[in-house]
Design an enzyme around this catalytic site. Sequence first.
Site, PDB file in Angstrom:
ATOM      1  N   LYS A 280      58.259   7.790  26.653  1.00 45.35           N
ATOM      2  CA  LYS A 280      57.456   8.577  27.598  1.00 45.35           C
ATOM      3  C   LYS A 280      57.091   7.796  28.858  1.00 45.35           C
ATOM      4  O   LYS A 280      57.008   8.372  29.940  1.00 45.35           O
ATOM      5  CB  LYS A 280      56.181   9.075  26.908  1.00 45.35           C
ATOM      6  CG  LYS A 280      56.461  10.181  25.893  1.00 45.35           C
ATOM      7  CD  LYS A 280      55.173  10.761  25.340  1.00 45.35           C
ATOM      8  CE  LYS A 280      55.491  11.923  24.421  1.00 45.35           C
ATOM      9  NZ  LYS A 280      54.328  12.691  24.025  1.00 45.35           N
ATOM     10  N   ASP A 316      52.014  17.945  27.725  1.00 47.66           N
ATOM     11  CA  ASP A 316      51.113  17.623  26.605  1.00 47.66           C
ATOM     12  C   ASP A 316      49.655  17.952  26.945  1.00 47.66           C
ATOM     13  O   ASP A 316      48.919  18.482  26.105  1.00 47.66           O
ATOM     14  CB  ASP A 316      51.191  16.124  26.264  1.00 47.66           C
ATOM     15  CG  ASP A 316      52.415  15.796  25.416  1.00 47.66           C
ATOM     16  OD1 ASP A 316      52.939  16.706  24.749  1.00 47.66           O
ATOM     17  OD2 ASP A 316      52.833  14.618  25.413  1.00 47.66           O
TER      18      ASP A 316
HETATM   19  P1  NAP Z   1      51.196   5.941  19.803  1.00 40.22           P
HETATM   20  O1  NAP Z   1      51.507   5.927  21.250  1.00 40.22           O
HETATM   21  O2  NAP Z   1      51.927   5.048  18.881  1.00 40.22           O
HETATM   22  O3  NAP Z   1      49.609   5.603  19.681  1.00 40.22           O
HETATM   23  C1  NAP Z   1      48.977   5.539  18.431  1.00 40.22           C
HETATM   24  C2  NAP Z   1      47.546   5.047  18.583  1.00 40.22           C
HETATM   25  O4  NAP Z   1      46.994   5.032  17.275  1.00 40.22           O
HETATM   26  C3  NAP Z   1      47.427   3.630  19.121  1.00 40.22           C
HETATM   27  O5  NAP Z   1      46.209   3.495  19.815  1.00 40.22           O
HETATM   28  C4  NAP Z   1      47.376   2.796  17.839  1.00 40.22           C
HETATM   29  O6  NAP Z   1      46.687   1.591  17.966  1.00 40.22           O
HETATM   30  C5  NAP Z   1      46.573   3.715  16.951  1.00 40.22           C
HETATM   31  N1  NAP Z   1      46.809   3.449  15.547  1.00 40.22           N
HETATM   32  C6  NAP Z   1      47.997   3.400  14.909  1.00 40.22           C
HETATM   33  N2  NAP Z   1      47.804   3.131  13.590  1.00 40.22           N
HETATM   34  C7  NAP Z   1      46.479   3.002  13.416  1.00 40.22           C
HETATM   35  C8  NAP Z   1      45.666   2.701  12.296  1.00 40.22           C
HETATM   36  N3  NAP Z   1      46.186   2.513  11.089  1.00 40.22           N
HETATM   37  N4  NAP Z   1      44.328   2.663  12.473  1.00 40.22           N
HETATM   38  C9  NAP Z   1      43.792   2.843  13.690  1.00 40.22           C
HETATM   39  N5  NAP Z   1      44.504   3.116  14.799  1.00 40.22           N
HETATM   40  C10 NAP Z   1      45.832   3.206  14.659  1.00 40.22           C
HETATM   41  O7  NAP Z   1      51.348   7.399  19.193  1.00 40.22           O
HETATM   42  P2  NAP Z   1      51.066   8.812  19.917  1.00 40.22           P
HETATM   43  O8  NAP Z   1      52.273   9.271  20.635  1.00 40.22           O
HETATM   44  O9  NAP Z   1      49.812   8.716  20.680  1.00 40.22           O
HETATM   45  O10 NAP Z   1      50.902   9.774  18.634  1.00 40.22           O
HETATM   46  C11 NAP Z   1      49.774   9.699  17.797  1.00 40.22           C
HETATM   47  C12 NAP Z   1      49.789  10.881  16.821  1.00 40.22           C
HETATM   48  O11 NAP Z   1      49.670  12.103  17.532  1.00 40.22           O
HETATM   49  C13 NAP Z   1      51.082  10.979  16.013  1.00 40.22           C
HETATM   50  O12 NAP Z   1      50.747  11.361  14.696  1.00 40.22           O
HETATM   51  C14 NAP Z   1      51.836  12.094  16.681  1.00 40.22           C
HETATM   52  O13 NAP Z   1      52.672  12.800  15.790  1.00 40.22           O
HETATM   53  C15 NAP Z   1      50.712  13.000  17.151  1.00 40.22           C
HETATM   54  N6  NAP Z   1      51.091  13.792  18.321  1.00 40.22           N
HETATM   55  C16 NAP Z   1      51.076  15.141  18.196  1.00 40.22           C
HETATM   56  C17 NAP Z   1      51.413  15.923  19.272  1.00 40.22           C
HETATM   57  C18 NAP Z   1      51.370  17.417  19.147  1.00 40.22           C
HETATM   58  O14 NAP Z   1      52.001  18.097  19.947  1.00 40.22           O
HETATM   59  N7  NAP Z   1      50.639  17.938  18.204  1.00 40.22           N
HETATM   60  C19 NAP Z   1      51.791  15.343  20.495  1.00 40.22           C
HETATM   61  C20 NAP Z   1      51.800  13.944  20.588  1.00 40.22           C
HETATM   62  C21 NAP Z   1      51.455  13.179  19.485  1.00 40.22           C
HETATM   63  P3  NAP Z   1      47.432   0.226  18.357  1.00 40.22           P
HETATM   64  O15 NAP Z   1      47.763   0.344  19.812  1.00 40.22           O
HETATM   65  O16 NAP Z   1      46.427  -0.826  18.044  1.00 40.22           O
HETATM   66  O17 NAP Z   1      48.655   0.139  17.481  1.00 40.22           O
END
Ligand code: NAP
Length: 489
Positions: A280, A316
Amino acid sequence: MGPALLCVTVTAPTTAELRRKRDEVVDADLVELRLDSVGDPDVAGALSGRRLPAIVTCRPAWEGGQFRGSEDERRSLLREALTRGAEYVDVEWKANFTEIIAEDRGRRVVLSMHDFDGVPADLVEQARAMRSTGAGIIKLAVTTRRLSDCLPLLDLGVQIGRDGAVLIGMGECGLATRVLAKRFGSCWTYAGTERQVGQVTPGELRGLYRFSSLTAKTDVYGVVGSPLTHSASPAMHNAAFASVGLDAVYLPFPAADADDFVTFGRALGVRGASVTIPFKVALSDRVDEADAVARRIGAINTIREIEGRWIGGNTDAAAFLRPLRNRVPLAGMRVAVLGAGGSARAIVAALGGTDARVSVHARDRARAEELAMTAGASAGPLPPEAGSWDVLVNCTPVGMFPNIDATPVEAVALTGRYVYDLIYNPTTTRLLREAAAAGCQTIGGLEMLVGQAAEQFEWWTGVKPPAGVMREAALKRLAEFMRHENHVV
Ligand code: NAP
């Protein structure tokens, strides 16, 4: 130029089973009978009573097949297949069975070569040499490790495609060569269950990708990310294209890196793409222009091609806000955003345009502060303190499949009024279940998933996808995924 033909590959442990499976093939143009897979190869048994034209293949172990007999035995099986009227026999180029080609003046011969190491530098020369044998069809299957490994096949197809060729990129990066067979200059493609070489099942080709209606002119869209095996986007977008009758198809593009997709997508003339993890941000620097929303967020989730220029956008933020606004009067609400990753960036930017009071909570406090600063929000601990929020938005993957028993905030701390979990797999997470039990109103991630896809679709095509089509397709895909993983939704 019409669609390419569909050839279904049939393998079985015995000839009787091969015949049974052969007769189960419907809605295909050809069947490939893999004599090398059966323990008792019997040409007459395999061919008699067939309802579809057949390619008889007896692939030796040295070319990736299972036949362990002698080359003389193989030669006689293939000759017998021609004598018994097989529509085609597959002859490996390296086998040097020149007399089989000569016998039939090549008309019914598919001369094949498989490269399991990669894409040979002398692909064109090899194709020319194969063509010069007089074989009716030449088949070149090479191993792809990047999307752009498909491009030599695209070029080759332009040069030789009209004269009877099948050009295949093996591996998941080669999917486009199979689905877009006509675009790649192939007269047919093979469908089957040999996943290890990237084969697609006949059901997927016909149902998901509408293979039989695709031509060299069909508009190509897709999702670029890695990994993409479980993405619901191809199901949603292809269902929407089908429902409005557009000559377009949507594929997964599992790029090796951002440049890989740029090279591939430009050469193939991709009309639009959804962009997901981990591209992204990287792709937002590679589009010709990013719209105002994408620039504010610093990441794109959509690319649209307009007259050769790639425009980046981000659907988004709006898709996140809509389900929330429909339920929650945001003015003055204390909204706690969990996570500081890609989706949190879009969500914090979206909330920055409302009257909500936003706080960002991440395990890495510095990241939370950095993100909070971009939108005049505050930063706090993860989990947030009980009583400190009205709306909780989970933007971490905590609770997502396969770790469905995890939750980012324990039940006792669910003291606010609304809980929004971006996770859509599973559709109801532990966080949402416990929030509902604690008396909170809940919103799952499916609505946002469908909303961002619907907005992409409308931006690309100018047409709104009919209500429910994308949601139904996503739910079906997620249910399939859960069945596959032996979990109950
Ligand atoms: P990302 O860029 O990898 O960011 C994940 C965030 O969560 C980071 O801040 C990470 O922290 C934190 N994190 C990961 N594991 C963790 C843990 N065990 N405990 C605490 N914090 C944790 O992912 P993303 O794209 O934002 O996506 C996040 C979630 O949203 C996913 O499940 C995705 O499927 C969902 N999502 C859904 C939609 C939708 O349309 N519904 C759209 C986008 C995303 P660190 O930086 O410290 O690793």
